[in-house]
Design a protein around this motif. Structure first.
Motif, PDB file in Angstrom:
ATOM      1  N   LYS A   1      46.447  42.016  42.781  1.00 48.40           N
ATOM      2  CA  LYS A   1      45.267  41.726  41.968  1.00 48.40           C
ATOM      3  C   LYS A   1      44.073  42.601  42.371  1.00 48.40           C
ATOM      4  O   LYS A   1      43.247  42.974  41.532  1.00 48.40           O
ATOM      5  CB  LYS A   1      44.900  40.240  42.104  1.00 48.40           C
ATOM      6  CG  LYS A   1      45.974  39.294  41.577  1.00 48.40           C
ATOM      7  CD  LYS A   1      46.245  39.530  40.106  1.00 48.40           C
ATOM      8  CE  LYS A   1      47.359  38.653  39.566  1.00 48.40           C
ATOM      9  NZ  LYS A   1      46.992  37.250  39.398  1.00 48.40           N
TER      10      LYS A   1
ATOM     11  N   GLU B   1      43.000  30.408  41.710  1.00 48.25           N
ATOM     12  CA  GLU B   1      44.332  30.363  41.122  1.00 48.25           C
ATOM     13  C   GLU B   1      44.964  31.758  41.028  1.00 48.25           C
ATOM     14  O   GLU B   1      45.891  31.985  40.262  1.00 48.25           O
ATOM     15  CB  GLU B   1      44.261  29.737  39.729  1.00 48.25           C
ATOM     16  CG  GLU B   1      43.815  28.278  39.760  1.00 48.25           C
ATOM     17  CD  GLU B   1      43.759  27.663  38.377  1.00 48.25           C
ATOM     18  OE1 GLU B   1      43.917  28.420  37.380  1.00 48.25           O
ATOM     19  OE2 GLU B   1      43.563  26.450  38.282  1.00 48.25           O
ATOM     20  N   ASN B   2      44.433  32.686  41.814  1.00 47.59           N
ATOM     21  CA  ASN B   2      44.934  34.063  41.875  1.00 47.59           C
ATOM     22  C   ASN B   2      44.747  34.833  40.572  1.00 47.59           C
ATOM     23  O   ASN B   2      45.457  35.810  40.321  1.00 47.59           O
ATOM     24  CB  ASN B   2      46.417  34.105  42.270  1.00 47.59           C
ATOM     25  CG  ASN B   2      46.658  33.669  43.700  1.00 47.59           C
ATOM     26  OD1 ASN B   2      45.808  33.857  44.561  1.00 47.59           O
ATOM     27  ND2 ASN B   2      47.795  33.066  43.954  1.00 47.59           N
ATOM     28  N   ASP B   3      43.820  34.401  39.743  1.00 52.18           N
ATOM     29  CA  ASP B   3      43.542  35.095  38.481  1.00 52.18           C
ATOM     30  C   ASP B   3      42.324  36.000  38.631  1.00 52.18           C
ATOM     31  O   ASP B   3      41.322  35.615  39.246  1.00 52.18           O
ATOM     32  CB  ASP B   3      43.272  34.084  37.361  1.00 52.18           C
ATOM     33  CG  ASP B   3      44.501  33.271  37.008  1.00 52.18           C
ATOM     34  OD1 ASP B   3      45.616  33.823  37.123  1.00 52.18           O
ATOM     35  OD2 ASP B   3      44.348  32.097  36.624  1.00 52.18           O
ATOM     36  N   LEU B   4      42.443  37.204  38.068  1.00 55.90           N
ATOM     37  CA  LEU B   4      41.294  38.101  38.037  1.00 55.90           C
ATOM     38  C   LEU B   4      40.294  37.596  37.009  1.00 55.90           C
ATOM     39  O   LEU B   4      40.668  37.183  35.908  1.00 55.90           O
ATOM     40  CB  LEU B   4      41.742  39.522  37.676  1.00 55.90           C
ATOM     41  CG  LEU B   4      42.151  40.428  38.831  1.00 55.90           C
ATOM     42  CD1 LEU B   4      42.852  41.661  38.302  1.00 55.90           C
ATOM     43  CD2 LEU B   4      40.943  40.823  39.664  1.00 55.90           C
ATOM     44  N   ASP B   5      39.023  37.637  37.366  1.00 48.85           N
ATOM     45  CA  ASP B   5      37.991  37.163  36.455  1.00 48.85           C
ATOM     46  C   ASP B   5      36.765  38.061  36.589  1.00 48.85           C
ATOM     47  O   ASP B   5      36.553  38.708  37.623  1.00 48.85           O
ATOM     48  CB  ASP B   5      37.621  35.718  36.775  1.00 48.85           C
ATOM     49  CG  ASP B   5      37.017  35.007  35.573  1.00 48.85           C
ATOM     50  OD1 ASP B   5      36.782  35.687  34.550  1.00 48.85           O
ATOM     51  OD2 ASP B   5      36.768  33.797  35.663  1.00 48.85           O
TER      52      ASP B   5
ATOM     53  N   ILE C   1      38.525  37.402  42.286  1.00 47.49           N
ATOM     54  CA  ILE C   1      39.795  36.698  42.143  1.00 47.49           C
ATOM     55  C   ILE C   1      39.530  35.230  42.423  1.00 47.49           C
ATOM     56  O   ILE C   1      39.015  34.877  43.489  1.00 47.49           O
ATOM     57  CB  ILE C   1      40.864  37.248  43.110  1.00 47.49           C
ATOM     58  CG1 ILE C   1      41.063  38.755  42.888  1.00 47.49           C
ATOM     59  CG2 ILE C   1      42.187  36.510  42.938  1.00 47.49           C
ATOM     60  CD1 ILE C   1      41.992  39.402  43.897  1.00 47.49           C
ATOM     61  N   ASP C   2      39.872  34.363  41.465  1.00 50.30           N
ATOM     62  CA  ASP C   2      39.565  32.951  41.642  1.00 50.30           C
ATOM     63  C   ASP C   2      40.636  32.259  42.479  1.00 50.30           C
ATOM     64  O   ASP C   2      41.589  32.889  42.961  1.00 50.30           O
ATOM     65  CB  ASP C   2      39.380  32.256  40.290  1.00 50.30           C
ATOM     66  CG  ASP C   2      40.659  32.262  39.453  1.00 50.30           C
ATOM     67  OD1 ASP C   2      41.759  32.397  40.023  1.00 50.30           O
ATOM     68  OD2 ASP C   2      40.550  32.136  38.225  1.00 50.30           O
TER      69      ASP C   2
ATOM     70  N   GLN D   1      45.069  42.702  31.356  1.00 54.86           N
ATOM     71  CA  GLN D   1      45.509  41.309  31.313  1.00 54.86           C
ATOM     72  C   GLN D   1      47.018  41.215  31.148  1.00 54.86           C
ATOM     73  O   GLN D   1      47.655  40.316  31.711  1.00 54.86           O
ATOM     74  CB  GLN D   1      44.791  40.580  30.177  1.00 54.86           C
ATOM     75  CG  GLN D   1      43.306  40.392  30.437  1.00 54.86           C
ATOM     76  CD  GLN D   1      42.569  39.795  29.251  1.00 54.86           C
ATOM     77  OE1 GLN D   1      43.036  39.855  28.110  1.00 54.86           O
ATOM     78  NE2 GLN D   1      41.398  39.214  29.509  1.00 54.86           N
TER      79      GLN D   1
ATOM     80  N   GLU E   1      35.124  31.431  44.927  1.00 55.32           N
ATOM     81  CA  GLU E   1      36.053  32.503  44.589  1.00 55.32           C
ATOM     82  C   GLU E   1      36.918  32.825  45.801  1.00 55.32           C
ATOM     83  O   GLU E   1      36.485  32.683  46.947  1.00 55.32           O
ATOM     84  CB  GLU E   1      35.297  33.742  44.101  1.00 55.32           C
ATOM     85  CG  GLU E   1      34.643  34.579  45.190  1.00 55.32           C
ATOM     86  CD  GLU E   1      33.384  33.936  45.745  1.00 55.32           C
ATOM     87  OE1 GLU E   1      32.884  34.429  46.755  1.00 55.32           O
ATOM     88  OE2 GLU E   1      32.911  32.933  45.177  1.00 55.32           O
TER      89      GLU E   1
ATOM     90  N   GLU F   1      48.463  41.933  34.494  1.00 57.84           N
ATOM     91  CA  GLU F   1      48.231  40.808  35.405  1.00 57.84           C
ATOM     92  C   GLU F   1      49.229  39.681  35.168  1.00 57.84           C
ATOM     93  O   GLU F   1      49.530  38.902  36.071  1.00 57.84           O
ATOM     94  CB  GLU F   1      46.809  40.287  35.236  1.00 57.84           C
ATOM     95  CG  GLU F   1      46.421  39.246  36.270  1.00 57.84           C
ATOM     96  CD  GLU F   1      45.032  38.689  36.037  1.00 57.84           C
ATOM     97  OE1 GLU F   1      44.624  37.797  36.817  1.00 57.84           O
ATOM     98  OE2 GLU F   1      44.360  39.133  35.092  1.00 57.84           O
ATOM     99  N   ALA F   2      49.746  39.582  33.947  1.00 55.67           N
ATOM    100  CA  ALA F   2      50.703  38.525  33.598  1.00 55.67           C
ATOM    101  C   ALA F   2      52.125  38.843  34.053  1.00 55.67           C
ATOM    102  O   ALA F   2      53.041  38.070  33.767  1.00 55.67           O
ATOM    103  CB  ALA F   2      50.685  38.292  32.092  1.00 55.67           C
TER     104      ALA F   2
END
Length: 266
Positions: free
Chosen positions: A99, A50-54, A47-48, A80, A27, A83-84
């Motif tokens: 993020k 690819e800069n995505d919250l998970d 935050i992974d 979500q 992560e 975040e987009a």
């Protein structure tokens, strides 16, 4: 030695929660986690790469009411959607900060605290809007400043070399005038930051090009005697520089100048 032990402890904790939650990749940023290995329950927000919250939630939600589940799904959808939002010209640190702010909202809904989620989203989007505007202005001013610096350097070199056509000086000063105009209105530009870098560069270059065109028109007017009636003056160098700069600086100068030329033709 202490730093090494501290890093070893961090790596140990990281391996522990990765194994527990089944995370198979590194992560990028850990926001929060809680786990009970004995009861095999807990959740994690991160935050992974690819800069995505998970998030991963291993808790039993059977005790949640239907209203809480609906609130959770509704709030999750809002997060979500936020975040987009476009992140076209932001740096990696700015994206990560955005993020991280949204990550607070994930923590709240996982704890069934839905009252402040909208405020968290508003704060995150406000931060994003400000950074997008700053990034757009920075791209715009940097491109214009680079070209203006080149124009100034060329002007200085030609001045010391000598034997250069006076029109070139007027054009260079028109570019410098356009840059000063851009700089003076730097904080007043209405930008969203949602355009691509290429578009910001093209707009910046176009304004400088228009400044050069305005300078050429003014020099034609001076040389023909339609303005100031001193077409053969020995001070053409200074006139070209001053009026070329003024033409590039103010787009309002061109309409009034053209009106005067038209009146002189009647």
């Amino acid at each position: 030695m202490c730093l090494r032990k501290h890093q070893q402890l961090i790596d140990s904790n990281r391996k522990s929660y990765r194994d527990f939650f089944g995370i198979e990749y590194n992560e990028q940023y850990l926001i929060y986690y809680t786990m009970d290995e004995d009861a095999n329950t807990g959740y994690i927000v991160f935050i992974d790469n690819e800069n995505d919250l998970d998030y991963i939630d291993k808790r039993d939600k059977s005790s949640w009411t239907s209203a809480e589940i609906q609130s959770f799904q509704r709030s999750l959808g809002k997060l979500q959607q936020a975040e987009a939002s476009p992140l076209l010209n932001l740096s990696h640190k700015q994206i990560l900060a955005f993020k991280q702010v949204l990550g607070r909202g994930y923590l709240q809904i996982l704890e069934k605290d839905f009252s402040e989620v909208d405020n968290v989203i508003q704060d995150a989007l406000q931060y994003l809007r400000q950074r997008n505007i700053e990034a757009a202005r920075s791209l715009f001013l940097t491109c214009a400043g680079f070209i203006a610096l080149i124009a100034a350097g060329i002007g200085l070199v030609l001045y010391f070399i000598g034997n250069c056509d006076l029109w070139i000086y007027g054009i260079l000063f028109g570019i410098l005038g356009a840059f000063v105009s851009i700089w003076t209105r730097y904080g007043k530009e209405e930008m969203t930051g949602l355009a691509s870098k290429r578009l910001h560069y093209m707009e910046s270059i176009s304004r400088l090009f228009v400044g050069a065109i305005a300078a050429v028109i003014v020099m034609f007017a001076i040389r023909s005697g339609l303005v100031l009636a001193i077409g053969e003056s020995s001070n053409l160098f200074f006139l070209y520089c001053v009026f070329g700069f003024a033409a590039g600086f103010s787009e309002r100068l061109m309409p009034s100048l053209l009106e005067r030329i038209i009146k002189n033709q009647k």
